[in-house]
Design a protein around this motif. Structure first.
Motif, PDB file in Angstrom:
ATOM      1  N   CYS A  87       0.837  -1.189   0.000  1.00 45.93           N
ATOM      2  CA  CYS A  87       0.000   0.000   0.000  1.00 45.93           C
ATOM      3  C   CYS A  87       0.877   1.246   0.000  1.00 45.93           C
ATOM      4  CB  CYS A  87      -0.898   0.003   1.251  1.00 45.93           C
ATOM      5  SG  CYS A  87      -2.080   1.355   1.248  1.00 45.93           S
ATOM      6  N   VAL A 139      -9.174   3.084  -3.651  1.00 44.97           N
ATOM      7  CA  VAL A 139      -9.450   1.704  -3.250  1.00 44.97           C
ATOM      8  C   VAL A 139      -9.240   0.761  -4.429  1.00 44.97           C
ATOM      9  CG1 VAL A 139     -11.263   0.120  -2.494  1.00 44.97           C
ATOM     10  CG2 VAL A 139     -10.986   2.327  -1.354  1.00 44.97           C
ATOM     11  N   CYS A 157      -5.699  -0.143  -4.592  1.00 40.80           N
ATOM     12  CA  CYS A 157      -5.127  -0.557  -3.306  1.00 40.80           C
ATOM     13  C   CYS A 157      -4.323  -1.846  -3.443  1.00 40.80           C
ATOM     14  CB  CYS A 157      -6.245  -0.741  -2.268  1.00 40.80           C
ATOM     15  SG  CYS A 157      -5.648  -1.288  -0.662  1.00 40.80           S
TER      16      CYS A 157
END
Length: 155
Positions: A112, A118, A121
């Protein structure tokens, strides 16, 4: 003592005490005319013994065996030693599994970087890749203190 009193004295929830009675780890207490359970010092001692064993992450079968052995005070203690040795081996195996789990989680966390969405991610991407799936699954619960957890008992 009544069940609430022995629960408070031992720190074991009432439901768990009833469960231990049901599975035979604790002998059923006498009942008063009113139907309330009446616990004696022997019940308190047994429950404290069980709690100490559970604090050492022992399974119900291990506790049951230790109780059986404790009821033979003149017997050789080699069986007790052997049981503890088996439990220690299990604990050491779990420590190795947890170390491997820690390494995997650290690798995922390193995937990360800040400022990503997201959908970008690295952690979520890593969880959907084969890397995590390749971890050995020993069938053991990887959460400390839940060795042979009995659903609904808190123990």
């Amino acid at each position: 003592m009544k069940i609430g009193e022995i629960s408070k004295a031992t720190g074991i929830p009432v439901e768990t005490i009833r469960y231990y009675e049901k599975i035979g780890l604790v002998p059923e207490p006498e009942r008063e005319a009113s139907g309330y359970r009446h616990y004696r010092q022997s019940h308190l001692d047994r429950l404290l013994f069980i709690r100490r064993c559970r604090n050492l992450d022992m399974a119900q079968d291990e506790i049951r065996e230790l109780i059986r052995l404790a009821d033979q005070p003149d017997a050789d203690c080699s069986e007790v030693d052997a049981l503890l040795a088996r439990h220690l081996t299990h604990v050491r195996e779990r420590l190795r599994e947890l170390a491997s789990l820690e390494d995997t989680l650290e690798q995922l966390q390193q995937a990360c970087s800040e400022g990503r969405t997201v959908s970008e991610c690295g952690i979520l991407g890593g969880l959907t890749s084969e890397t995590v799936d390749e971890l050995p699954d020993s069938g053991h619960n990887h959460v400390p203190g839940t060795h042979h957890h009995t659903p609904g008992t808190g123990q």
